[in-house]
Design a protein around this motif. Sequence first.
Motif, PDB file in Angstrom:
ATOM      1  N   LEU A   1     -51.843  32.195  57.874  1.00 38.91           N
ATOM      2  CA  LEU A   1     -50.824  33.173  58.255  1.00 38.91           C
ATOM      3  C   LEU A   1     -51.355  34.609  58.299  1.00 38.91           C
ATOM      4  O   LEU A   1     -51.018  35.358  59.222  1.00 38.91           O
ATOM      5  CB  LEU A   1     -49.618  33.072  57.318  1.00 38.91           C
ATOM      6  CG  LEU A   1     -48.825  31.760  57.402  1.00 38.91           C
ATOM      7  CD1 LEU A   1     -47.610  31.801  56.482  1.00 38.91           C
ATOM      8  CD2 LEU A   1     -48.380  31.468  58.828  1.00 38.91           C
TER       9      LEU A   1
ATOM     10  N   MET B   1     -43.457  25.224  62.538  1.00 41.96           N
ATOM     11  CA  MET B   1     -43.880  26.411  61.784  1.00 41.96           C
ATOM     12  C   MET B   1     -43.072  26.594  60.504  1.00 41.96           C
ATOM     13  O   MET B   1     -42.590  27.684  60.188  1.00 41.96           O
ATOM     14  CB  MET B   1     -43.781  27.660  62.678  1.00 41.96           C
ATOM     15  CG  MET B   1     -44.679  27.595  63.898  1.00 41.96           C
ATOM     16  SD  MET B   1     -44.694  29.109  64.886  1.00 41.96           S
ATOM     17  CE  MET B   1     -43.033  29.092  65.557  1.00 41.96           C
TER      18      MET B   1
ATOM     19  N   TRP C   1     -49.588  23.624  52.535  1.00 39.67           N
ATOM     20  CA  TRP C   1     -48.831  24.855  52.798  1.00 39.67           C
ATOM     21  C   TRP C   1     -49.470  26.053  52.101  1.00 39.67           C
ATOM     22  O   TRP C   1     -49.457  27.170  52.625  1.00 39.67           O
ATOM     23  CB  TRP C   1     -47.393  24.674  52.352  1.00 39.67           C
ATOM     24  CG  TRP C   1     -46.519  25.865  52.634  1.00 39.67           C
ATOM     25  CD1 TRP C   1     -45.955  26.722  51.739  1.00 39.67           C
ATOM     26  CD2 TRP C   1     -46.106  26.344  53.918  1.00 39.67           C
ATOM     27  NE1 TRP C   1     -45.228  27.687  52.370  1.00 39.67           N
ATOM     28  CE2 TRP C   1     -45.301  27.490  53.714  1.00 39.67           C
ATOM     29  CE3 TRP C   1     -46.347  25.925  55.226  1.00 39.67           C
ATOM     30  CZ2 TRP C   1     -44.724  28.214  54.763  1.00 39.67           C
ATOM     31  CZ3 TRP C   1     -45.782  26.636  56.277  1.00 39.67           C
ATOM     32  CH2 TRP C   1     -44.986  27.771  56.043  1.00 39.67           C
TER      33      TRP C   1
ATOM     34  N   MET D   1     -53.099  35.127  61.662  1.00 37.04           N
ATOM     35  CA  MET D   1     -52.427  34.481  62.784  1.00 37.04           C
ATOM     36  C   MET D   1     -52.654  35.218  64.099  1.00 37.04           C
ATOM     37  O   MET D   1     -52.771  34.592  65.160  1.00 37.04           O
ATOM     38  CB  MET D   1     -50.930  34.356  62.489  1.00 37.04           C
ATOM     39  CG  MET D   1     -50.212  33.364  63.388  1.00 37.04           C
ATOM     40  SD  MET D   1     -50.970  31.713  63.391  1.00 37.04           S
ATOM     41  CE  MET D   1     -50.660  31.170  61.724  1.00 37.04           C
TER      42      MET D   1
ATOM     43  N   TYR E   1     -48.919  22.997  61.967  1.00 41.41           N
ATOM     44  CA  TYR E   1     -48.027  24.143  61.742  1.00 41.41           C
ATOM     45  C   TYR E   1     -47.352  24.569  63.048  1.00 41.41           C
ATOM     46  O   TYR E   1     -46.138  24.771  63.102  1.00 41.41           O
ATOM     47  CB  TYR E   1     -48.831  25.297  61.153  1.00 41.41           C
ATOM     48  CG  TYR E   1     -48.038  26.577  61.007  1.00 41.41           C
ATOM     49  CD1 TYR E   1     -48.198  27.625  61.919  1.00 41.41           C
ATOM     50  CD2 TYR E   1     -47.122  26.728  59.981  1.00 41.41           C
ATOM     51  CE1 TYR E   1     -47.466  28.801  61.801  1.00 41.41           C
ATOM     52  CE2 TYR E   1     -46.380  27.908  59.861  1.00 41.41           C
ATOM     53  CZ  TYR E   1     -46.559  28.931  60.763  1.00 41.41           C
ATOM     54  OH  TYR E   1     -45.826  30.078  60.651  1.00 41.41           O
ATOM     55  N   TRP E   2     -48.113  24.713  64.104  1.00 38.47           N
ATOM     56  CA  TRP E   2     -47.555  25.170  65.373  1.00 38.47           C
ATOM     57  C   TRP E   2     -46.698  24.096  66.037  1.00 38.47           C
ATOM     58  O   TRP E   2     -45.626  24.381  66.543  1.00 38.47           O
ATOM     59  CB  TRP E   2     -48.686  25.575  66.318  1.00 38.47           C
ATOM     60  CG  TRP E   2     -49.276  26.921  66.008  1.00 38.47           C
ATOM     61  CD1 TRP E   2     -48.619  28.019  65.558  1.00 38.47           C
ATOM     62  CD2 TRP E   2     -50.654  27.296  66.134  1.00 38.47           C
ATOM     63  NE1 TRP E   2     -49.491  29.069  65.381  1.00 38.47           N
ATOM     64  CE2 TRP E   2     -50.759  28.656  65.739  1.00 38.47           C
ATOM     65  CE3 TRP E   2     -51.818  26.644  66.542  1.00 38.47           C
ATOM     66  CZ2 TRP E   2     -51.951  29.346  65.740  1.00 38.47           C
ATOM     67  CZ3 TRP E   2     -53.017  27.336  66.554  1.00 38.47           C
ATOM     68  CH2 TRP E   2     -53.078  28.680  66.150  1.00 38.47           C
TER      69      TRP E   2
ATOM     70  N   VAL F   1     -52.143  27.189  54.286  1.00 41.84           N
ATOM     71  CA  VAL F   1     -51.584  27.882  55.453  1.00 41.84           C
ATOM     72  C   VAL F   1     -51.199  29.309  55.088  1.00 41.84           C
ATOM     73  O   VAL F   1     -51.530  30.264  55.801  1.00 41.84           O
ATOM     74  CB  VAL F   1     -50.361  27.108  55.994  1.00 41.84           C
ATOM     75  CG1 VAL F   1     -49.628  27.938  57.052  1.00 41.84           C
ATOM     76  CG2 VAL F   1     -50.791  25.776  56.586  1.00 41.84           C
ATOM     77  N   GLU F   2     -50.489  29.463  53.964  1.00 38.75           N
ATOM     78  CA  GLU F   2     -50.034  30.797  53.558  1.00 38.75           C
ATOM     79  C   GLU F   2     -51.206  31.713  53.189  1.00 38.75           C
ATOM     80  O   GLU F   2     -51.178  32.914  53.462  1.00 38.75           O
ATOM     81  CB  GLU F   2     -49.075  30.685  52.375  1.00 38.75           C
ATOM     82  CG  GLU F   2     -47.693  30.185  52.742  1.00 38.75           C
ATOM     83  CD  GLU F   2     -46.708  30.338  51.616  1.00 38.75           C
ATOM     84  OE1 GLU F   2     -45.596  30.822  51.861  1.00 38.75           O
ATOM     85  OE2 GLU F   2     -47.058  29.955  50.474  1.00 38.75           O
TER      86      GLU F   2
ATOM     87  N   GLU G   1     -45.012  32.425  69.575  1.00 43.23           N
ATOM     88  CA  GLU G   1     -45.055  33.876  69.365  1.00 43.23           C
ATOM     89  C   GLU G   1     -44.716  34.577  70.682  1.00 43.23           C
ATOM     90  O   GLU G   1     -44.996  34.057  71.769  1.00 43.23           O
ATOM     91  CB  GLU G   1     -46.439  34.331  68.881  1.00 43.23           C
ATOM     92  CG  GLU G   1     -46.507  35.793  68.431  1.00 43.23           C
ATOM     93  CD  GLU G   1     -45.490  36.127  67.359  1.00 43.23           C
ATOM     94  OE1 GLU G   1     -45.752  35.872  66.177  1.00 43.23           O
ATOM     95  OE2 GLU G   1     -44.413  36.641  67.709  1.00 43.23           O
TER      96      GLU G   1
END
Length: 718
Positions: A92, A134, A84, A95, A129-130, A87-88, A21
């Motif tokens: 996210l 990503m 996933w 974040m 994820y990172w 994660v979503e 980021e």
Amino acid sequence: MIYINQVLQYTADLQRIRIIEIEESYVYVVNIDTTSAMPKRELYSNLELELIEGQLLIVADPFARAIPDSELTSVQKNKRDEDWEMVEKYLLPNMNELLKKKGREAKIVEISVQSGLGKTKVKKLLSRYWQRGMNKNAMLPDYANSGGRGKTKKLSDEKVGRPRRVTVNGEYRSGINITDEIKTQFEHAINKYYRKANNYSLKDVYEFILRDFYSDRYKENGEIYYRIWEPNRIPSYHQFYYWFKKLEDPKKDIEFRKSAKEYELKYRPLLSNSKVETNGPGTRFQIDATIADIYLVSSFDVNRIIGRPVVYAIVDVYSRIITGIYVGLEGPSWLGAMMALDNMVADKVAFCKQYDIDITDEQWPTHHLPEIIIADRGEFEGYAVEGIINNINIKIENTTAYRGDLKGIVERKFRTINGKVKQKAPGAIQKEYRERGDRDYRLDATLNLKEFTALIITLVLQHNHKIIDKYPMEKEMITDGIVPTPINLWNWGIQNRKGRLRTVDRDILRLNVLPRDRATISRAGIKFKNLLYGSKRAIEEQWYAKLKNKSIDIVYDPRHLEKIYIPNDNGMDYETCILLEPSQQYKLDFLEDVVFQQQLRNELEEEERAKQIQLTINADTMMEQIIKAAEKKKKQAQHQPKSKKEKLDAIRDNKTIEKAANREEEKFDLAPIVAEQPAEIIDFASHTKLEQQPEKKTSSRLMEKLKRKRDEQFGKDE
């Protein structure tokens, strides 16, 4: 310049970090060489300085891969999709809090409570994820084991529906079960009668079903009539209606009964538009194609008109800068879109140099990936999109037909470009319909494809520096004295909004967008579309002997069949295969040409096979006749019987005699044969010519010897 998702490596300890980021003057990075890691905040200027001084190097992303879903097992896909989804849903949206060290632990505990996942599991998902890019495929448990196939579910043959029981007259009737065959009849009738412009009702369609499938035909006074079967032998209207609702496709029904245009105008869902909020360059790109309003000539012969080219353009929604183009004869199709995507990440200085246009990086600085691509449904609804979504983490928003409003920015650019072309270029379409006596503008065609591409590049460079009317300026832009040109907005957005700019290795992008297929390993080479390829690795590892008849995945460019590529299991690199000598004649051909030539060859061979069969039959017949004649001759020429030993012992002598006879018959005589004229004999007394007696021709001593030998061997014929 530093971009999101970029991988950097320290030269001192070889530690690799990923940029996850960019926020104002800070950058969040994560170590990708550990089992799990949380992000750290670094000063943007510090990393920039370390890059300049060589303490940091830009390196290839070890997790950038091209793995299609078809090579994953159902277990792997389910595991990936489940993670996933977490994660979503939970990571996210939070974040911003998870990036910062302060309060991160409390937020992880909060997510653990909300999701029902353990704290360790939440951290593991965050790390994967990172660290792994990503994207969705970062959740795959193990790339090395990719490639399995799931099992296909078997359909049940159990009874469908509930049979009827009692009629109004008290009669017991069981009715019929709706089997797969009857459902096929329903679907056939719906397609044949209901999905038509004549607007038959469902009652009408049901009656057509009974007439076509559940009736007896008979003639009366020359006319055909139908007698519908008894109620307990036909499906009821309620059964038909029930299955119609199950088979119903409202979109298809409206398009067939009315029109696709009416569906888009009156019934389509209103879900999105081009004015969705963007937070900087690279958030959203729009891609579209148009057929240019100009006719071109061949680069080989200016007197040959080749038609109108296709122009693809990719535009950044935030800044309106054009980030990629393709001008050619491919499309509108996936090949054209693929070329535009490739140009999107290309170095524009080198690209313009190919067309003799010299620019600097500052004039056209785009070579990045977006977060989202807004595209037409046609080109971006295929298998190739899987790789872009799962491996490169670009979201695709497909528009529907008649929805130009969803791609308004890029379509306005096309109108501008076509307008400029009409003003300047010969061969341009000046009006939709020519009137009688008007000159045919096609005859004015002058530019070839390369020259027209150079013209489009010139217009793109002009557009990137042109003021955008009615651009919604931000207060900070006005304060900073920004004039709203695409290049200014792009540069300002990078400095002040950062956006979602990312980079990718061009070969990795190509691996993800090129078509995939299967090739077979044989002793003659790696066979694809009946063309033979070879590679250094195949020879070193003895594929042709060890893996004969095995099929492998390959990636290819249908316009350049001289090479195909075998993706490695890690999804990061590939093995290049080159055409072998027997197939070199096709190295300049397109895939369509090769397929056509093979089809033509098959058709010619098929026609010839009928003739070959006739020749084979005739040859067999002649052989049989020769053999029968020889057998008959032998049977008629039987002499005194000899023992087997005598026959076998005489083989050598017989061969010597036959060889000598053949030599006499086969010998060459190059001198012409001159017929001897008999001398005239005259009687001196009477002076008259006397009749000459024919000279008795004697055989040579060899022929006499041969004749005697044969007579001794076989005897004289009676």
